[in-house]
Motif scaffolding. Structure first.
Motif, mmCIF file in Angstrom:
data_model
loop_
_atom_site.group_PDB
_atom_site.id
_atom_site.type_symbol
_atom_site.label_atom_id
_atom_site.label_comp_id
_atom_site.label_asym_id
_atom_site.label_seq_id
_atom_site.Cartn_x
_atom_site.Cartn_y
_atom_site.Cartn_z
ATOM 1 N N LYS A 5 -23.155 27.900 -5.729
ATOM 2 C CA LYS A 5 -24.237 28.442 -6.068
ATOM 3 C C LYS A 5 -23.870 29.775 -6.710
ATOM 4 N N GLU A 6 -22.920 30.587 -5.955
ATOM 5 C CA GLU A 6 -22.725 31.757 -6.301
ATOM 6 C C GLU A 6 -21.841 31.814 -7.448
ATOM 7 N N ILE B 55 -17.832 36.078 -1.550
ATOM 8 C CA ILE B 55 -18.468 35.615 -0.650
ATOM 9 C C ILE B 55 -17.453 35.018 0.327
ATOM 10 N N LYS C 253 -23.776 30.915 -10.589
ATOM 11 C CA LYS C 253 -24.798 31.879 -10.974
ATOM 12 C C LYS C 253 -24.556 32.633 -12.204
ATOM 13 N N PRO D 101 -23.838 27.662 -0.740
ATOM 14 C CA PRO D 101 -23.867 29.266 -1.057
ATOM 15 C C PRO D 101 -22.504 29.528 -1.798
ATOM 16 N N ALA E 5 -17.707 36.422 -7.529
ATOM 17 C CA ALA E 5 -18.350 35.131 -6.955
ATOM 18 C C ALA E 5 -17.914 34.878 -5.472
#
Length: 194
Positions: free
Chosen positions: A80-81, A170, A84, A77, A167
């Motif tokens: 991926k963040e 998270i 993105k 995750p 990002a």
């Protein structure tokens, strides 16, 4: 530095980048009241540099991040963040936007994916950590650490800091990152308005 007895971040800009600096100042002035944009205080020039005094933020490109994501899985995750929307941040392939001496030096030690924010952060971290071992022509192109070094990358990738900061929210509850993220909804994001 200091401005009116308060700590500020001072950007030192080379003459060939004065037009970028003027545009940045204009944008900062226009967005001065926006809660998610750092405050602009003043600009001064001399024959060698233009100086911009900005709100001092806790997060930096030198810390905020590469060591933390180094061991993360590509499909995890956090990565991926970070990736993105990253192609716009790295301008499709960040390797095409750095100087030839740095491109050459980067190829000596490992391969980097040009479309990856993570790999751009890795490259920055590796060159900062090994700055004294870099060939003179690479040190010259990057400039001195930390100011010129950070400026080298922020001028080429103006959205990198804010993108990375967002990002990495998270990870905002992790002890290492807590100082960089306020715990309330009045959060102030660092980054250029460019």
């Amino acid at each position: 530095g200091t401005f009116d007895n308060r700590a500020v971040a001072v950007k030192r800009i080379l003459p060939e980048c004065f037009s970028f600096a003027d545009r940045e100042v204009q944008l900062l002035r226009e967005s001065d009241e926006h809660p998610n944009v750092i405050r602009y205080f003043c600009t001064e020039k001399d024959r060698q540099f233009q100086y911009i005094a900005l709100e001092l933020c806790a997060a930096t490109l030198q810390e905020d991040v590469s060591d933390r994501i180094e061991k993360e899985s590509l499909d995890g995750p956090i990565v991926k963040e970070l990736e993105k929307g990253g192609r716009a941040v790295v301008k499709m392939d960040w390797r095409d936007h750095i100087t030839v001496p740095l491109q050459t030096d980067l190829r000596k030690f490992r391969s980097y994916k040009g479309n990856s924010v993570r790999d751009l952060l890795r490259a920055m971290r590796n060159k900062k950590h090994h700055y004294r071992e870099l060939p003179p022509e690479v040190q010259e192109t990057l400039g001195s650490v930390p100011d010129d070094f950070v400026c080298y990358f922020t001028l080429r990738f103006p959205h990198l800091l804010l993108h990375t900061y967002r990002a990495m929210q998270i990870c905002s509850q992790e002890r290492l990152f807590q100082p960089y993220y306020m715990q309330d909804s009045e959060q102030r994001l660092p980054g250029d308005a460019v």
